[in-house]
Design a protein around this motif. Structure first.
Motif, PDB file in Angstrom:
ATOM      1  N   HIS A  29       5.044   3.704   0.956  1.00 27.38           N
ATOM      2  CA  HIS A  29       5.508   4.938   1.744  1.00 27.38           C
ATOM      3  C   HIS A  29       6.825   4.864   2.347  1.00 27.38           C
ATOM      4  O   HIS A  29       7.462   3.616   2.164  1.00 27.38           O
ATOM      5  N   TRP A  30       7.616   5.667   2.703  1.00 25.62           N
ATOM      6  CA  TRP A  30       8.786   5.543   3.412  1.00 25.62           C
ATOM      7  C   TRP A  30       8.971   6.088   4.788  1.00 25.62           C
ATOM      8  O   TRP A  30       9.957   6.385   5.420  1.00 25.62           O
ATOM      9  N   ALA A  39       2.132   6.275  13.030  1.00 21.93           N
ATOM     10  CA  ALA A  39       1.093   7.073  12.433  1.00 21.93           C
ATOM     11  C   ALA A  39       0.548   6.357  11.212  1.00 21.93           C
ATOM     12  O   ALA A  39      -0.605   6.312  10.798  1.00 21.93           O
ATOM     13  N   VAL A  40       1.273   5.347  10.478  1.00 20.76           N
ATOM     14  CA  VAL A  40       0.968   4.873   9.146  1.00 20.76           C
ATOM     15  C   VAL A  40       0.021   3.682   9.609  1.00 20.76           C
ATOM     16  O   VAL A  40      -0.927   3.422   9.007  1.00 20.76           O
ATOM     17  N   GLY A  57       3.388  -1.495   2.132  1.00 16.22           N
ATOM     18  CA  GLY A  57       4.758  -1.364   1.364  1.00 16.22           C
ATOM     19  C   GLY A  57       5.799  -0.418   1.597  1.00 16.22           C
ATOM     20  O   GLY A  57       5.866   0.270   0.715  1.00 16.22           O
ATOM     21  N   ALA A  58       6.037  -0.598   2.826  1.00 14.16           N
ATOM     22  CA  ALA A  58       7.075   0.262   3.355  1.00 14.16           C
ATOM     23  C   ALA A  58       8.425   0.246   2.822  1.00 14.16           C
ATOM     24  O   ALA A  58       8.866  -0.877   2.553  1.00 14.16           O
ATOM     25  N   ILE A  59       9.008   1.210   2.434  1.00 14.99           N
ATOM     26  CA  ILE A  59      10.299   1.064   1.837  1.00 14.99           C
ATOM     27  C   ILE A  59      11.055   1.782   2.664  1.00 14.99           C
ATOM     28  O   ILE A  59      11.311   2.929   2.990  1.00 14.99           O
ATOM     29  N   ALA A  60      12.093   0.897   3.037  1.00 17.06           N
ATOM     30  CA  ALA A  60      13.177   1.499   4.132  1.00 17.06           C
ATOM     31  C   ALA A  60      14.040   2.371   3.482  1.00 17.06           C
ATOM     32  O   ALA A  60      14.386   2.628   2.296  1.00 17.06           O
ATOM     33  N   GLY A  61      14.678   3.464   4.292  1.00 17.51           N
ATOM     34  CA  GLY A  61      15.465   4.405   3.582  1.00 17.51           C
ATOM     35  C   GLY A  61      14.725   5.726   3.519  1.00 17.51           C
ATOM     36  O   GLY A  61      13.292   5.796   3.818  1.00 17.51           O
TER      37      GLY A  61
END
Lengths: 409, 305
Positions: A29-30, A39-40, A57-61
């Motif tokens: 997710h981002w 929240a996540v 698997g957080a993706i920055a941006g």
């Protein structure tokens, strides 16, 4: 890049570890800003409580950065177990290529068709009668945020709709306050334009253009008024030299700008600055003219997996994400609206309550994401970027806009 | 461009050394195959698919020149091309000029030469993203250069290139020069050091002034150094992307868009592969149009003649 590598490694670990009973699911997710990460964590806690493991698997941006990474991983044969995407047409081709899991049985078991409100959210998860995603929240874009401090300084009452705001702009300028804060990025300008369209032209004209792609309406008198309002707003935003949306919101928070047109996620910034709705700032859904909100938002998709155990866990997670308790805790943390109307959101603040009331009254529209392809969206954003930061005339902009709508697929 | 210069050096060796060092040649076969498959194959694939209506996934739905017609009909692409032309020509001339001037100054046997060399080369160690952000802050009117000068008492001083659509590309140019000049200076300096001291002595004996010696004697002798510098600068210009993303994000509006950014955004954000491929094919064409006559003059014509 290192994040990407890490998620690849995690993906590898996932394959090795899948024989164990407690299933690890990697979720991309981002959501990386403060409120979003909190929240996540609600999702992750709920999933871990079931005895399984949530691999984050957080993706920055922003979505613009994360979406290509997510899509290329699915296409490249290294799918995550679940991923955030905005529901709409973004995943259409992935579904057509058979890369996403069919969730119809979970949806029927959970009775999603009855609980998801508005039902358009489920419609945009549906292709050929099958459901491929689980909607988790609603975000709407048609909000105006007003700074009480700025209006106090200018000595005029805080406006209650767009027309009053335009009328009060001269007073603000006299007090050396920028009437309208606007981040100089295409999507923000497009968002402002969309909000003005719904407020000025009304929902019928908006629907004709965005949903039915009627270029004649886009070239017609209703949209002429919209483009003139936008050209006017452009003048009110002259001198707004910020780029990011939260910098523009910050101008409203500090009172150096009178107002901003931005989605409901802006209230997270007001909350972080410890401002109180009604005394420090006001929010006007539908710009105070037309009480309707669009219902874009986030949804989770589950890429197809060969391992039956993972597939079962994916379906379990899908059911969990839309369960009442998780919906309440997640949406309160994120400041977004829940996708089901049958839960208790009394802990929400004033702006969220306004949004909930509009949802309950049925004042909803599908979001642009749901009706226009990413290609057309990008072209419109480009046009808006050009229109808002240059001195293109309203008539020229309308002509180009109608042209894009004519060519839209 | 580098392949062109490599092939020229092998060209001179080719007649008698084709079968010498065959082990080394055998060992380089995997690299040659990779180059052929990845570069040539990938390029061909891109060109072929630019004639399709591919959206998120490549599909063989042929649409002829539609993507190209749309491309040249798009304001954003035209703006991108113009920006690259302005940035490219200014960057090419100024980097060479400044790089040479700095190198010539350092070559005058000044004190603390290595300290200056380090300072000038330092920006090159930074990535374009860092450079872009640093210059975004320096050029920000509210707390950058403009504010500093105003706080010194020059109240009317205005220097705000990044927020004016007409000047934003020059703001990017400043950052690009700041980053790129140091490397070119070092290459030039190495070239200057390669010039025999006797040349200078001879020029002195003949009574030729310093500047005139540089222009008439030294620069012509440094031709290979200039070619290397030119290739480095040119490849940097075509690749211009991350600097723009970090510094302006293409804004205000579309005023600082560049072709590489158009390609990336239409391929991935707009999920329109066909359009992105068409744009990247046009970029390839422009490179080829400039490169082929130049390579012919540089390597083909002269060596044979």
């Amino acid at each position: 890049m290192t994040d990407h590598l890490k998620s690849l490694l995690v993906g590898g670990a996932l394959i090795c570890g899948s024989s164990a009973h407690a299933v690890e699911l990697e979720v991309t997710h981002w959501w990386t800003s403060g409120g979003e990460a909190a929240a996540v964590a609600k999702f992750a806690d709920a999933w871990n409580a079931t005895g399984n493991t949530w691999v984050d698997g957080a993706i920055a941006g922003s979505g613009g950065t994360a979406r290509p990474i997510i899509i290329s991983r699915i296409l490249g044969g290294d799918p995550m177990a679940a991923t955030q995407l905005n529901h709409g047409r973004q995943a259409e081709e992935l579904i057509e290529a058979g890369l996403l899991l069919d969730l119809t049985d979970v949806a029927e078991a959970g009775g999603w068709a009855d609980i998801v409100n508005p039902s358009s959210l489920l419609d945009s998860c549906t292709l050929d009668g099958k459901i491929y995603c689980v909607p988790v929240n609603i975000h709407s874009a048609q909000w105006m945020w007003l700074s009480h401090a700025a209006y106090e300084k200018a000595g005029v009452p805080v406006p209650t709709d767009w027309n009053e705001f335009v009328a009060s702009a001269a007073k603000l300028q006299e007090a050396d306050i920028l009437p309208l804060a606007m981040g100089q990025q295409g999507w923000q300008q497009n968002l402002a334009f969309g909000a003005l369209t719904i407020a000025v032209a009304g929902t019928d004209a908006w629907r004709a253009v965005t949903v039915n792609k009627d270029a004649d309406v886009a070239a017609g008198p209703e949209f002429k008024a919209v483009f003139e309002a936008a050209a006017n707003a452009r003048e009110l935003a002259r001198g707004s030299n910020v780029q990011d949306w939260n910098q523009a919101t910050n101008m409203v928070i500090t009172g150096s700008a009178g107002a901003q047109l931005m989605g409901d996620w802006a209230q997270g910034e007001f909350a972080v600055a410890e401002q109180v709705e009604g005394t420090d700032y006001s929010c006007l859904p539908g710009l105070g003219l037309n009480d309707v909100l669009d219902t874009g938002g986030d949804a989770f998709y589950f890429p197809v997996n060969d391992d039956p155990e993972i597939t079962a866990a994916q379906k379990e997670l899908a059911a969990l994400l839309i369960s009442p308790e998780v919906q309440v805790s997640f949406n309160l943390a994120k400041g977004s609206l829940p996708v089901r109307g049958d839960i208790d959101m009394s802990a929400a603040n004033g702006c969220m309550q306004k949004g909930l009331d509009i949802l309950a009254d049925g004042g909803v529209l599908p979001s642009g994401d749901q009706s226009l392809s990413a290609d057309t969206q990008t072209q419109i954003e480009d046009l808006m970027a050009q229109f808002w930061s240059g001195d293109m005339s309203a008539a020229d902009a309308q002509e180009s806009y109608a042209d894009l709508i004519r060519k839209a697929d | 461009m580098t392949t062109a210069s490599d092939s020229s050096s092998s060209m001179t060796k080719r007649p008698n050394r084709l079968f010498k060092n065959w082990m080394a040649k055998l060992a380089s076969v995997p690299m040659i195959l990779t180059a052929l498959v990845v570069f040539v194959g990938g390029t061909a694939w891109t060109i072929v698919y630019s004639f399709t209506g591919s959206r998120m996934l490549p599909k063989t739905k042929w649409v002829g020149f539609d993507q190209y017609e749309r491309l040249w009909d798009t304001d954003r692409w035209i703006i991108s091309i113009k920006n690259l032309a302005i940035y490219g020509s200014c960057s090419m001339i100024l980097t060479l000029f400044l790089g040479f001037c700095l190198a010539a100054c350092l070559d005058r046997k000044i004190r603390y030469e290595s300290a200056f060399r380090t300072i000038f080369l330092y920006p090159f160690a930074l990535s374009f993203v860092v450079t872009g952000l640093v210059w975004q802050w320096i050029l920000n009117p509210d707390f950058g250069l403009q504010n500093v000068v105003r706080s010194w008492g020059w109240e009317s001083f205005t220097f705000n290139p990044l927020n004016d659509p007409n000047t934003v590309i020059y703001g990017i140019l400043i950052a690009g020069l700041w980053q790129g000049t140091g490397l070119i200076m070092c290459i030039m300096l190495a070239g200057l050091r390669g010039i025999d001291e006797d040349i200078w002595k001879a020029a002195k004996v003949d009574g030729i002034g310093t500047v005139k010696t540089y222009v008439m004697v030294i620069i012509p002798m440094m031709r290979p150094v200039f070619v290397t510098a030119l290739v480095l600068i040119a490849s940097g210009i075509i690749k211009l992307y991350d600097l723009v993303v970090a510094q302006t994000g293409g804004g205000p509006g579309l005023a600082s868009e560049v072709p590489a950014k158009y390609v990336i955004e239409y391929m991935f954000r707009a999920q329109n592969l066909g359009q992105g491929f068409a744009a990247s094919t046009m970029m390839l064409c422009s490179v080829v149009i400039i490169l082929i006559p130049w390579a012919y003059l540089e390597f083909g014509g002269k060596k044979r003649g």
